[in-house]
Design a protein around this motif. Structure first.
Motif, PDB file in Angstrom:
ATOM      1  N   LYS A  91      46.745 -51.798  83.457  1.00  0.00           N
ATOM      2  CA  LYS A  91      46.157 -52.142  82.596  1.00  0.00           C
ATOM      3  C   LYS A  91      46.170 -53.059  81.697  1.00  0.00           C
ATOM      4  CE  LYS A  91      44.479 -49.224  80.997  1.00  0.00           C
ATOM      5  NZ  LYS A  91      42.611 -48.367  80.785  1.00  0.00           N
ATOM      6  N   SER A  92      47.554 -53.510  81.562  1.00  0.00           N
ATOM      7  CA  SER A  92      47.542 -55.191  81.484  1.00  0.00           C
ATOM      8  C   SER A  92      46.882 -55.802  82.103  1.00  0.00           C
ATOM      9  CB  SER A  92      49.318 -55.238  81.290  1.00  0.00           C
ATOM     10  OG  SER A  92      49.983 -54.794  80.471  1.00  0.00           O
ATOM     11  N   GLN A  93      47.032 -56.357  83.266  1.00  0.00           N
ATOM     12  CA  GLN A  93      45.923 -57.184  83.852  1.00  0.00           C
ATOM     13  C   GLN A  93      44.178 -57.110  83.412  1.00  0.00           C
ATOM     14  OE1 GLN A  93      47.044 -59.281  85.708  1.00  0.00           O
ATOM     15  NE2 GLN A  93      45.105 -60.034  86.335  1.00  0.00           N
TER      16      GLN A  93
END
Length: 276
Positions: free
Chosen positions: A65-67
């Motif tokens: 999700k961060s990526q």
């Protein structure tokens, strides 16, 4: 001319073949993922991937999700993907083979696509329905698009809804039949309207691949467990109907080959020579 093709090619090679018009041996695009640690979008997560809690799904999902949130560079059809076929510890080893959409310059470095050829010769074209993987409907985009009042030399309708529905409901389902009728109606709408503007019209219909019912599945984790080891021990990625191993020496090569040869099911095993 129609001919029924039966193959088990990797998931990504169909698009590259369709838009370049050459065999995979020439365009060299096979899989979504390849082992290229230096180009991995998850290379920044190497310290986390080596942590003991890497076997749980929570850190992997948070990293994914961060990526997706921070990476604005990858504009490919699949975008930023969760690598469901590989343990999280191996994510920083894997890089995506695609970083742009099929119609963009540089999609294939080995061979020009139809879009590259059209641009090279300053030939105008129009694309309707080219969407990203997580968008719901390319058919809806085509349905909502206006019929051009003047024709381009090349008009491309990209309708991928049938693929998504066949994976979810099966190729003979009512959902797929209903979608095919809508596709047929939309193609007819475009064909009739454009034919009124330009009488010199050639219509070509093609598909990137077909569909077949899954008759059997192999639980690789269970198979490796029965053989006295763990699938996660080996650098690998389960890529749809393929499992790919990057073997680290002759010992791993011998172990994996022995285990795979014990699978009592149709299929092929190809063992390369190179180690990682």
């Amino acid at each position: 001319y129609t001919r029924s093709l039966h193959d088990a090619l990797p998931i990504l090679t169909c698009m590259a073949t369709m838009y370049s018009g050459v065999y995979p041996s020439r365009h060299q695009r096979w899989f979504i993922w390849e082992r290229r640690p230096e180009n991995s979008m998850y290379r920044w997560a190497r310290p986390i991937a080596r942590h003991p809690f890497e076997t749980t799904m929570v850190p992997a999902y948070l990293i994914y999700k961060s990526q997706r949130f921070f990476d604005k560079q990858n504009k490919s059809y699949y975008g930023i993907k969760y690598i469901s076929g590989a343990p999280f510890r191996y994510w920083p080893q894997l890089a995506m083979t695609e970083t742009c959409q099929y119609d963009e310059p540089g999609y294939l470095s080995t061979f020009p696509t139809i879009f590259d050829i059209l641009r090279k010769h300053d030939t105008g074209y129009s694309i309707q329905g080219m969407v990203f993987f997580d968008e719901k409907s390319s058919l809806a985009k085509v349905q909502n698009s206006k019929i051009p009042t003047h024709t381009h030399p090349w008009i491309h309708l990209n309708i991928g809804d049938v693929d998504r529905l066949t994976h979810r409901h099966g190729p003979d389902s009512e959902q797929v039949l209903s979608a095919l009728k809508k596709v047929d109606s939309e193609v007819e709408r475009f064909y009739s309207a454009i034919g009124k503007v330009d009488k010199d019209l050639r219509f070509i219909l093609w598909s990137d691949h077909g569909q077949a019912h899954i008759e059997a599945a192999i639980d690789l984790k269970e198979h490796f467990r029965k053989c006295g080891t763990r699938l996660e021990k080996y650098l690998h990625n389960v890529d749809n109907n393929y499992v790919r191993f990057w073997l680290r020496g002759d010992k791993e090569r011998s172990e994996v080959t022995r285990i795979l040869q014990k699978i009592d099911a149709p299929g092929y095993i190809k063992i390369g020579r190179a180690h990682v």
